[in-house]
Design a protein around this motif. Sequence first.
Motif, mmCIF file in Angstrom:
data_model
loop_
_atom_site.group_PDB
_atom_site.id
_atom_site.type_symbol
_atom_site.label_atom_id
_atom_site.label_comp_id
_atom_site.label_asym_id
_atom_site.label_seq_id
_atom_site.Cartn_x
_atom_site.Cartn_y
_atom_site.Cartn_z
ATOM 1 N N THR A 10 -5.057 -1.135 6.391
ATOM 2 C CA THR A 10 -5.270 0.305 6.277
ATOM 3 C C THR A 10 -3.972 1.041 6.559
ATOM 4 O OG1 THR A 10 -7.559 0.076 7.037
ATOM 5 C CG2 THR A 10 -6.593 2.280 7.089
ATOM 6 N N ILE A 11 -3.586 1.895 5.637
ATOM 7 C CA ILE A 11 -2.416 2.735 5.835
ATOM 8 C C ILE A 11 -2.877 4.109 6.313
ATOM 9 C CG2 ILE A 11 -2.359 3.571 3.442
ATOM 10 C CD1 ILE A 11 0.732 3.532 3.637
ATOM 11 N N SER A 12 -2.096 4.688 7.208
ATOM 12 C CA SER A 12 -2.391 6.042 7.672
ATOM 13 C C SER A 12 -1.079 6.731 8.022
ATOM 14 C CB SER A 12 -3.322 6.015 8.896
ATOM 15 O OG SER A 12 -2.722 5.320 9.975
ATOM 16 N N THR A 65 0.831 -1.200 0.000
ATOM 17 C CA THR A 65 0.000 0.000 0.000
ATOM 18 C C THR A 65 0.868 1.252 0.000
ATOM 19 O OG1 THR A 65 -1.709 1.218 1.256
ATOM 20 C CG2 THR A 65 -0.117 -0.060 2.530
ATOM 21 N N THR A 66 0.315 2.345 -0.514
ATOM 22 C CA THR A 66 0.987 3.635 -0.455
ATOM 23 C C THR A 66 0.014 4.720 -0.023
ATOM 24 O OG1 THR A 66 0.514 4.124 -2.778
ATOM 25 C CG2 THR A 66 2.621 3.047 -2.302
ATOM 26 N N ILE A 67 0.588 5.817 0.467
ATOM 27 C CA ILE A 67 -0.215 6.986 0.817
ATOM 28 C C ILE A 67 0.569 8.220 0.402
ATOM 29 C CG2 ILE A 67 0.692 7.016 3.200
ATOM 30 C CD1 ILE A 67 -2.107 8.094 4.047
ATOM 31 N N THR A 72 -4.699 7.016 -1.018
ATOM 32 C CA THR A 72 -4.149 5.688 -0.740
ATOM 33 C C THR A 72 -4.352 4.747 -1.927
ATOM 34 O OG1 THR A 72 -6.221 4.999 0.299
ATOM 35 C CG2 THR A 72 -4.518 5.914 1.738
ATOM 36 N N TYR A 128 -3.979 0.304 -2.626
ATOM 37 C CA TYR A 128 -3.776 -0.995 -1.979
ATOM 38 C C TYR A 128 -3.640 -2.101 -3.020
ATOM 39 C CZ TYR A 128 -5.383 1.241 2.326
ATOM 40 O OH TYR A 128 -5.514 2.067 3.415
#
Length: 118
Positions: A68-70, A49-51, A57, A59
């Motif tokens: 979940t990325i944050s 994943t990236t943000i 975001t 996935y």
Amino acid sequence: QVQLVESGGGLVQAGGSLRLSCAASGNIFSTNRMGWYRQAPGKQRELVTTITSGGSTNYADSVKGRFTISRDNAKNTVYLQMNSLKPEDTAVYYCSATPPGPVIINYWGKGTLVTVSS
């Protein structure tokens, strides 16, 4: 130069949860695109994943709806919440940072091992 330190890996049973953290230093964190990658034994490293700096975001299909990325720009930290873990999620998880600029440079942490038992 960006330094990244991952933490939070460990052993968990299938169906369980873990939260990985990645603390960054060395540049203006809020401007970085941050990401999580993983590498299972005998396999190539793959994107999880990236943000972006703006919070958008992306996935991998294999983790959509479970991970979940944050990011917390005040703490220079990016997180990966992993729920409903499966044995196939077992891998070394690496944090990455891509600062803005004309040349794409990816910085990597040393990784943290996640083992999911069946």
